[in-house]
Design a protein around this motif. Structure first.
Motif, PDB file in Angstrom:
ATOM      1  N   ARG A  31       0.835  -1.196   0.000  1.00  0.00           N
ATOM      2  CA  ARG A  31       0.000   0.000   0.000  1.00  0.00           C
ATOM      3  C   ARG A  31       0.869   1.245   0.000  1.00  0.00           C
ATOM      4  O   ARG A  31       1.969   1.234   0.544  1.00  0.00           O
ATOM      5  CB  ARG A  31      -0.862   0.038   1.261  1.00  0.00           C
ATOM      6  N   SER A  32       0.327   2.289  -0.548  1.00  0.00           N
ATOM      7  CA  SER A  32       1.014   3.564  -0.517  1.00  0.00           C
ATOM      8  C   SER A  32       1.320   3.940   0.934  1.00  0.00           C
ATOM      9  O   SER A  32       0.499   3.693   1.827  1.00  0.00           O
ATOM     10  CB  SER A  32       0.092   4.585  -1.178  1.00  0.00           C
ATOM     11  N   ASN A  33       2.510   4.441   1.166  1.00  0.00           N
ATOM     12  CA  ASN A  33       2.921   4.887   2.500  1.00  0.00           C
ATOM     13  C   ASN A  33       3.349   3.755   3.451  1.00  0.00           C
ATOM     14  O   ASN A  33       3.588   3.990   4.634  1.00  0.00           O
ATOM     15  CB  ASN A  33       1.795   5.698   3.157  1.00  0.00           C
ATOM     16  N   VAL A  34       3.448   2.540   2.917  1.00  0.00           N
ATOM     17  CA  VAL A  34       3.797   1.400   3.772  1.00  0.00           C
ATOM     18  C   VAL A  34       5.269   1.445   4.195  1.00  0.00           C
ATOM     19  O   VAL A  34       5.689   0.768   5.130  1.00  0.00           O
ATOM     20  CB  VAL A  34       3.457   0.064   3.059  1.00  0.00           C
ATOM     21  N   GLY A  35       6.044   2.272   3.463  1.00  0.00           N
ATOM     22  CA  GLY A  35       7.476   2.359   3.764  1.00  0.00           C
ATOM     23  C   GLY A  35       8.337   1.655   2.732  1.00  0.00           C
ATOM     24  O   GLY A  35       9.484   1.296   2.996  1.00  0.00           O
ATOM     25  N   SER A  37       9.661   2.766  -0.265  1.00  0.00           N
ATOM     26  CA  SER A  37      10.848   3.497  -0.722  1.00  0.00           C
ATOM     27  C   SER A  37      11.915   3.505   0.368  1.00  0.00           C
ATOM     28  O   SER A  37      13.099   3.278   0.087  1.00  0.00           O
ATOM     29  CB  SER A  37      10.501   4.942  -1.071  1.00  0.00           C
ATOM     30  N   SER A  38      11.490   3.734   1.590  1.00  0.00           N
ATOM     31  CA  SER A  38      12.451   3.756   2.704  1.00  0.00           C
ATOM     32  C   SER A  38      13.137   2.404   2.847  1.00  0.00           C
ATOM     33  O   SER A  38      14.341   2.339   3.097  1.00  0.00           O
ATOM     34  CB  SER A  38      11.735   4.100   4.015  1.00  0.00           C
ATOM     35  N   THR A  52      10.699   8.630  -2.514  1.00  0.00           N
ATOM     36  CA  THR A  52       9.515   8.593  -1.659  1.00  0.00           C
ATOM     37  C   THR A  52       8.394   9.327  -2.402  1.00  0.00           C
ATOM     38  O   THR A  52       8.601  10.417  -2.913  1.00  0.00           O
ATOM     39  CB  THR A  52       9.793   9.230  -0.281  1.00  0.00           C
ATOM     40  N   SER A  53       7.259   8.663  -2.430  1.00  0.00           N
ATOM     41  CA  SER A  53       6.189   9.114  -3.326  1.00  0.00           C
ATOM     42  C   SER A  53       5.575  10.440  -2.901  1.00  0.00           C
ATOM     43  O   SER A  53       4.946  10.518  -1.856  1.00  0.00           O
ATOM     44  CB  SER A  53       5.097   8.046  -3.407  1.00  0.00           C
ATOM     45  N   LYS A 143       8.285  -0.871   9.477  1.00  0.00           N
ATOM     46  CA  LYS A 143       8.203   0.134  10.558  1.00  0.00           C
ATOM     47  C   LYS A 143       8.196  -0.494  11.944  1.00  0.00           C
ATOM     48  O   LYS A 143       7.519  -0.014  12.862  1.00  0.00           O
ATOM     49  CB  LYS A 143       6.980   1.045  10.358  1.00  0.00           C
ATOM     50  N   LYS A 146       8.376   1.281  15.300  1.00  0.00           N
ATOM     51  CA  LYS A 146       7.247   2.051  15.823  1.00  0.00           C
ATOM     52  C   LYS A 146       6.447   1.307  16.885  1.00  0.00           C
ATOM     53  O   LYS A 146       5.554   1.890  17.505  1.00  0.00           O
ATOM     54  CB  LYS A 146       6.313   2.484  14.682  1.00  0.00           C
ATOM     55  N   SER A 178      12.787  -2.504   9.739  1.00  0.00           N
ATOM     56  CA  SER A 178      12.685  -1.087  10.071  1.00  0.00           C
ATOM     57  C   SER A 178      13.714  -0.341   9.242  1.00  0.00           C
ATOM     58  O   SER A 178      14.901  -0.688   9.268  1.00  0.00           O
ATOM     59  CB  SER A 178      12.970  -0.860  11.556  1.00  0.00           C
ATOM     60  N   ALA A 179      13.252   0.649   8.515  1.00  0.00           N
ATOM     61  CA  ALA A 179      14.174   1.463   7.721  1.00  0.00           C
ATOM     62  C   ALA A 179      14.958   2.398   8.635  1.00  0.00           C
ATOM     63  O   ALA A 179      16.026   2.883   8.280  1.00  0.00           O
ATOM     64  CB  ALA A 179      13.396   2.258   6.673  1.00  0.00           C
ATOM     65  N   THR A 180      14.427   2.630   9.812  1.00  0.00           N
ATOM     66  CA  THR A 180      15.052   3.563  10.747  1.00  0.00           C
ATOM     67  C   THR A 180      16.261   2.926  11.425  1.00  0.00           C
ATOM     68  O   THR A 180      17.297   3.573  11.585  1.00  0.00           O
ATOM     69  CB  THR A 180      14.018   4.003  11.817  1.00  0.00           C
TER      70      THR A 180
HETATM   71  P1  GDP Z   1       6.107   4.404   0.368  1.00  0.00           P
HETATM   72  O1  GDP Z   1       5.008   5.317  -0.046  1.00  0.00           O
HETATM   73  O2  GDP Z   1       5.611   3.022   0.634  1.00  0.00           O
HETATM   74  O3  GDP Z   1       7.307   4.424  -0.528  1.00  0.00           O
HETATM   75  O4  GDP Z   1       6.570   4.897   1.833  1.00  0.00           O
HETATM   76  P2  GDP Z   1       7.799   5.809   2.266  1.00  0.00           P
HETATM   77  O5  GDP Z   1       9.055   5.034   2.258  1.00  0.00           O
HETATM   78  O6  GDP Z   1       7.742   7.085   1.519  1.00  0.00           O
HETATM   79  O7  GDP Z   1       7.431   6.038   3.817  1.00  0.00           O
HETATM   80  C1  GDP Z   1       6.209   6.608   4.228  1.00  0.00           C
HETATM   81  C2  GDP Z   1       6.414   7.307   5.556  1.00  0.00           C
HETATM   82  O8  GDP Z   1       6.748   6.362   6.580  1.00  0.00           O
HETATM   83  C3  GDP Z   1       7.574   8.316   5.558  1.00  0.00           C
HETATM   84  O9  GDP Z   1       7.215   9.395   6.369  1.00  0.00           O
HETATM   85  C4  GDP Z   1       8.738   7.538   6.154  1.00  0.00           C
HETATM   86  O10 GDP Z   1       9.672   8.358   6.798  1.00  0.00           O
HETATM   87  C5  GDP Z   1       8.021   6.657   7.150  1.00  0.00           C
HETATM   88  N1  GDP Z   1       8.743   5.370   7.351  1.00  0.00           N
HETATM   89  C6  GDP Z   1       9.053   4.484   6.385  1.00  0.00           C
HETATM   90  N2  GDP Z   1       9.690   3.418   6.906  1.00  0.00           N
HETATM   91  C7  GDP Z   1       9.795   3.646   8.230  1.00  0.00           C
HETATM   92  C8  GDP Z   1      10.367   2.903   9.329  1.00  0.00           C
HETATM   93  O11 GDP Z   1      10.896   1.789   9.184  1.00  0.00           O
HETATM   94  N3  GDP Z   1      10.272   3.450  10.576  1.00  0.00           N
HETATM   95  C9  GDP Z   1       9.657   4.653  10.785  1.00  0.00           C
HETATM   96  N4  GDP Z   1       9.621   5.108  12.037  1.00  0.00           N
HETATM   97  N5  GDP Z   1       9.128   5.380   9.781  1.00  0.00           N
HETATM   98  C10 GDP Z   1       9.186   4.887   8.519  1.00  0.00           C
END
Ligand code: GDP
Length: 201
Positions: A31-35, A37-38, A52-53, A143, A146, A178-180
């Motif tokens: 899903r969009s925003n799932v993380g 790209s990160s 990041t989208s 994530k 979190k 976790s991308a963090t």
């Molecule tokens: P995409 O739309 O699936 O590519 O998602 P993004 O990678 O753009 O991430 C969406 C949001 O979630 C951004 O604000 C990221 O900083 C946040 N995010 C992504 N991965 C993680 C993670 O592993 N940990 C935390 N705390 N935030 C994350």
């Protein structure tokens, strides 16, 4: 696996225009925003390899990256936008199913799931679709930083129970990431490496 090189190769809107090289290919979707790209940036240790989208649902492209000159990482568009029209949803579906049903180089997909959320029908249906078409996949719970360890464990148990109540006889292979804090990086890359090495034998 060490990432020695990670390069953007090409974006396509059609599966038949995708690169012809016979490299093993691994597709990331969720899903969009799932993380997504990160996660891709974390796995490849590149800050901005996957963009990041900015505007969800805008770019519906199949993005190929060449990793270590010996496998393809594919960044597929995020699904599940609330605001797109029915027609756009249908077109998106076709675009994705064409990729999964026609891409011969595809070895396995990674379906990304935000570990904080309850199982969502759109993800469950997508995994069922992959299962029906015998397309191998693993789940990546994203994530993870979190949630506290107990809450994370509980959510994964809920996910597992939901899958087993549905069409699945066993829990699909899964990773926690976790991308963090780079949780899951070694495991996911070792998994890909293991398959790639096995194919050489
Ligand atoms: P995409 O739309 O699936 O590519 O998602 P993004 O990678 O753009 O991430 C969406 C949001 O979630 C951004 O604000 C990221 O900083 C946040 N995010 C992504 N991965 C993680 C993670 O592993 N940990 C935390 N705390 N935030 C994350």
């Amino acid at each position: 696996m060490q990432i020695k090189s990670a390069e953007f190769l090409i974006s396509n809107s059609k599966v038949d225009k995708c690169p012809q090289q016979r490299l093993p290919e691994y597709a990331f979707i969720g899903r969009s925003n799932v993380g997504k790209s990160s996660l891709i940036n974390m796995l490849t240790q590149r800050k901005n390899l996957a963009k990041t989208s900015g505007r969800p649902g805008k770019t519906q492209l199949i993005n190929h990256f060449t990793i270590n000159s010996n496998w393809f990482l594919v960044d597929l568009p995020g699904y599940g936008y609330a605001r797109v029209s029915k027609k756009a949803k249908k077109e998106f579906q076709k675009f994705i199913t064409n990729y999964f049903e026609q891409r011969e180089q595809l070895i396995s997909a990674f379906v990304l799931i935000d570990c904080r959320h309850e199982p969502q029908p759109i993800d469950l249906e997508f995994m069922e679709y992959l299962g029906e078409h015998q397309i191998p996949f693993s789940i990546i719970f994203t994530k993870a930083d979190k949630l506290k360890p107990m809450a994370l464990k509980r959510n994964i148990e809920v996910y597992k129970a939901t899958l087993l109540e549905g069409v699945w006889l066993e829990m699909p292979n899964y990773f926690v990431s976790s991308a963090t804090n780079t949780t899951g990086r070694d495991e996911i890359l070792a998994y890909i490496d293991g398959i790639n090495e096995g194919m050489k034998e």
